[in-house]
Write a protein that holds these residues in place. Structure first.
Motif, PDB file in Angstrom:
ATOM      1  N   ASP A  31       0.743  -1.045   7.991  1.00 57.64           N
ATOM      2  CA  ASP A  31       0.988   0.154   7.198  1.00 57.64           C
ATOM      3  C   ASP A  31       0.744  -0.049   5.708  1.00 57.64           C
ATOM      4  OD1 ASP A  31       1.776   1.483   9.537  1.00 57.64           O
ATOM      5  OD2 ASP A  31       3.832   0.749   9.328  1.00 57.64           O
ATOM      6  N   ILE A  32       0.457  -1.265   5.276  1.00 59.97           N
ATOM      7  CA  ILE A  32       0.265  -1.542   3.852  1.00 59.97           C
ATOM      8  C   ILE A  32      -1.201  -1.321   3.497  1.00 59.97           C
ATOM      9  CG2 ILE A  32       0.421  -3.280   2.034  1.00 59.97           C
ATOM     10  CD1 ILE A  32       2.663  -4.606   3.657  1.00 59.97           C
ATOM     11  N   ALA A  33      -1.453  -0.369   2.599  1.00 59.35           N
ATOM     12  CA  ALA A  33      -2.825  -0.028   2.219  1.00 59.35           C
ATOM     13  C   ALA A  33      -3.303  -0.838   1.017  1.00 59.35           C
ATOM     14  CB  ALA A  33      -2.920   1.465   1.906  1.00 59.35           C
ATOM     15  N   ASP A  34      -2.406  -1.186   0.105  1.00 57.04           N
ATOM     16  CA  ASP A  34      -2.777  -1.913  -1.105  1.00 57.04           C
ATOM     17  C   ASP A  34      -3.063  -3.374  -0.765  1.00 57.04           C
ATOM     18  OD1 ASP A  34      -3.093  -2.687  -3.796  1.00 57.04           O
ATOM     19  OD2 ASP A  34      -0.946  -3.088  -4.002  1.00 57.04           O
ATOM     20  N   PRO A  35      -4.278  -3.862  -1.017  1.00 56.05           N
ATOM     21  CA  PRO A  35      -4.616  -5.237  -0.646  1.00 56.05           C
ATOM     22  C   PRO A  35      -3.766  -6.292  -1.365  1.00 56.05           C
ATOM     23  CG  PRO A  35      -6.534  -4.120  -1.617  1.00 56.05           C
ATOM     24  CD  PRO A  35      -5.414  -3.151  -1.574  1.00 56.05           C
ATOM     25  N   ALA A  36      -3.381  -6.045  -2.596  1.00 61.24           N
ATOM     26  CA  ALA A  36      -2.547  -7.010  -3.321  1.00 61.24           C
ATOM     27  C   ALA A  36      -1.162  -7.100  -2.684  1.00 61.24           C
ATOM     28  CB  ALA A  36      -2.441  -6.625  -4.794  1.00 61.24           C
ATOM     29  N   GLU A  37      -0.610  -5.959  -2.323  1.00 58.45           N
ATOM     30  CA  GLU A  37       0.689  -5.931  -1.650  1.00 58.45           C
ATOM     31  C   GLU A  37       0.589  -6.567  -0.264  1.00 58.45           C
ATOM     32  OE1 GLU A  37       4.028  -2.724  -0.066  1.00 58.45           O
ATOM     33  OE2 GLU A  37       2.396  -2.010  -1.356  1.00 58.45           O
ATOM     34  N   LEU A  38      -0.501  -6.279   0.444  1.00 62.00           N
ATOM     35  CA  LEU A  38      -0.726  -6.857   1.768  1.00 62.00           C
ATOM     36  C   LEU A  38      -0.827  -8.379   1.682  1.00 62.00           C
ATOM     37  CD1 LEU A  38      -1.297  -6.538   4.792  1.00 62.00           C
ATOM     38  CD2 LEU A  38      -3.712  -6.173   4.199  1.00 62.00           C
ATOM     39  N   LEU A  39      -1.562  -8.884   0.694  1.00 65.34           N
ATOM     40  CA  LEU A  39      -1.690 -10.324   0.509  1.00 65.34           C
ATOM     41  C   LEU A  39      -0.323 -10.953   0.235  1.00 65.34           C
ATOM     42  CD1 LEU A  39      -3.424 -12.868   0.197  1.00 65.34           C
ATOM     43  CD2 LEU A  39      -3.622 -12.281  -2.246  1.00 65.34           C
ATOM     44  N   GLY A  40       0.463 -10.344  -0.624  1.00 68.76           N
ATOM     45  CA  GLY A  40       1.796 -10.878  -0.942  1.00 68.76           C
ATOM     46  C   GLY A  40       2.705 -10.915   0.273  1.00 68.76           C
ATOM     47  N   ARG A  41       2.756  -9.827   1.009  1.00 69.76           N
ATOM     48  CA  ARG A  41       3.630  -9.754   2.191  1.00 69.76           C
ATOM     49  C   ARG A  41       3.148 -10.692   3.293  1.00 69.76           C
ATOM     50  NH1 ARG A  41       8.136  -9.917   4.535  1.00 69.76           N
ATOM     51  NH2 ARG A  41       8.365  -8.615   6.373  1.00 69.76           N
ATOM     52  N   ALA A  42       1.838 -10.756   3.504  1.00 67.76           N
ATOM     53  CA  ALA A  42       1.292 -11.641   4.527  1.00 67.76           C
ATOM     54  C   ALA A  42       1.560 -13.104   4.170  1.00 67.76           C
ATOM     55  CB  ALA A  42      -0.195 -11.393   4.704  1.00 67.76           C
ATOM     56  N   THR A  43       1.460 -13.434   2.890  1.00 66.96           N
ATOM     57  CA  THR A  43       1.745 -14.797   2.440  1.00 66.96           C
ATOM     58  C   THR A  43       3.208 -15.142   2.657  1.00 66.96           C
ATOM     59  OG1 THR A  43      -0.040 -14.667   0.811  1.00 66.96           O
ATOM     60  CG2 THR A  43       1.639 -16.368   0.463  1.00 66.96           C
ATOM     61  N   GLU A  44       4.105 -14.220   2.342  1.00 67.17           N
ATOM     62  CA  GLU A  44       5.538 -14.441   2.585  1.00 67.17           C
ATOM     63  C   GLU A  44       5.798 -14.714   4.060  1.00 67.17           C
ATOM     64  OE1 GLU A  44       7.436 -10.893   1.244  1.00 67.17           O
ATOM     65  OE2 GLU A  44       7.306 -11.434  -0.877  1.00 67.17           O
ATOM     66  N   LEU A  45       5.188 -13.916   4.928  1.00 66.50           N
ATOM     67  CA  LEU A  45       5.375 -14.102   6.368  1.00 66.50           C
ATOM     68  C   LEU A  45       4.811 -15.438   6.833  1.00 66.50           C
ATOM     69  CD1 LEU A  45       4.623 -10.545   7.755  1.00 66.50           C
ATOM     70  CD2 LEU A  45       6.767 -11.800   7.962  1.00 66.50           C
ATOM     71  N   ALA A  46       3.636 -15.807   6.340  1.00 66.61           N
ATOM     72  CA  ALA A  46       3.024 -17.077   6.736  1.00 66.61           C
ATOM     73  C   ALA A  46       3.912 -18.248   6.325  1.00 66.61           C
ATOM     74  CB  ALA A  46       1.630 -17.209   6.122  1.00 66.61           C
ATOM     75  N   GLU A  47       4.469 -18.196   5.123  1.00 70.44           N
ATOM     76  CA  GLU A  47       5.359 -19.264   4.655  1.00 70.44           C
ATOM     77  C   GLU A  47       6.639 -19.326   5.485  1.00 70.44           C
ATOM     78  OE1 GLU A  47       5.857 -18.476   0.493  1.00 70.44           O
ATOM     79  OE2 GLU A  47       3.837 -19.187   0.008  1.00 70.44           O
ATOM     80  N   ALA A  48       7.180 -18.167   5.831  1.00 69.10           N
ATOM     81  CA  ALA A  48       8.400 -18.132   6.643  1.00 69.10           C
ATOM     82  C   ALA A  48       8.147 -18.698   8.035  1.00 69.10           C
ATOM     83  CB  ALA A  48       8.926 -16.698   6.735  1.00 69.10           C
ATOM     84  N   PHE A  49       7.018 -18.327   8.648  1.00 77.36           N
ATOM     85  CA  PHE A  49       6.693 -18.851   9.977  1.00 77.36           C
ATOM     86  C   PHE A  49       6.425 -20.353   9.923  1.00 77.36           C
ATOM     87  CE2 PHE A  49       5.539 -14.382  11.176  1.00 77.36           C
ATOM     88  CZ  PHE A  49       6.459 -14.267  12.198  1.00 77.36           C
ATOM     89  N   ARG A  50       5.767 -20.802   8.854  1.00 74.38           N
ATOM     90  CA  ARG A  50       5.494 -22.235   8.713  1.00 74.38           C
ATOM     91  C   ARG A  50       6.809 -23.008   8.610  1.00 74.38           C
ATOM     92  NH1 ARG A  50       2.573 -21.919   4.321  1.00 74.38           N
ATOM     93  NH2 ARG A  50       0.801 -21.121   5.477  1.00 74.38           N
ATOM     94  N   ALA A  51       7.739 -22.514   7.803  1.00 69.37           N
ATOM     95  CA  ALA A  51       9.045 -23.173   7.651  1.00 69.37           C
ATOM     96  C   ALA A  51       9.812 -23.164   8.973  1.00 69.37           C
ATOM     97  CB  ALA A  51       9.858 -22.488   6.554  1.00 69.37           C
ATOM     98  N   ALA A  52       9.748 -22.054   9.685  1.00 72.13           N
ATOM     99  CA  ALA A  52      10.433 -21.971  10.983  1.00 72.13           C
ATOM    100  C   ALA A  52       9.821 -22.941  11.983  1.00 72.13           C
ATOM    101  CB  ALA A  52      10.373 -20.538  11.516  1.00 72.13           C
ATOM    102  N   ALA A  53       8.505 -23.069  11.978  1.00 74.28           N
ATOM    103  CA  ALA A  53       7.837 -23.989  12.895  1.00 74.28           C
ATOM    104  C   ALA A  53       8.208 -25.435  12.575  1.00 74.28           C
ATOM    105  CB  ALA A  53       6.323 -23.795  12.832  1.00 74.28           C
TER     106      ALA A  53
END
Length: 113
Positions: A31-53
């Motif tokens: 649902d995120i249309a702004d690429p800068a916002e999408l990059l920020g949110r996707a990066t947060e999720l990637a870091e969270a999943f990496r830490a969880a793994a």
């Protein structure tokens, strides 16, 4: 007047599923249309999943060390451990050895990596 016996509810044999949305959403990223916002949110999720793994892998190593401990009467061999988790016996041994290092307190009182 005669009392009727109390009836208890019948236990569920399965959990009813949640209704599927029309379109699957991945943490709202669709649902995120702004690429800068999408990059920020996707990066947060990637870091969270990496830490969880990483944390899950540490717990896996601790469990492997405990299950292969020679002091256990029901200990697993490295081959048996590897079969359970889809690793070769050599990789299972490496995992168990990492767990032994994690379980051994260091001089500073914390666990080593």
């Amino acid at each position: 007047m005669k009392q009727q016996p109390k009836m208890s509810p019948v236990p569920l044999m399965f959990e009813p599923g949640m209704p599927e949305p029309d379109q699957a959403r991945f943490f709202g990223l669709d649902d995120i249309a702004d690429p800068a916002e999408l990059l920020g949110r996707a990066t947060e999720l990637a870091e969270a999943f990496r830490a969880a793994a990483e944390r899950a892998a540490a717990y896996q190593a601790l469990a492997a060390a405990e299950l292969t401990d020679p002091r256990r009467f029901d200990r697993l061999t490295f081959a048996e451990l590897g079969e359970r988790i889809g690793l070769s016996p050599a990789d299972a041994q490496t995992l168990a050895e990492r767990g032994q290092r994690l379980a051994t307190p260091t001089r500073a009182g914390s666990r080593s990596a």
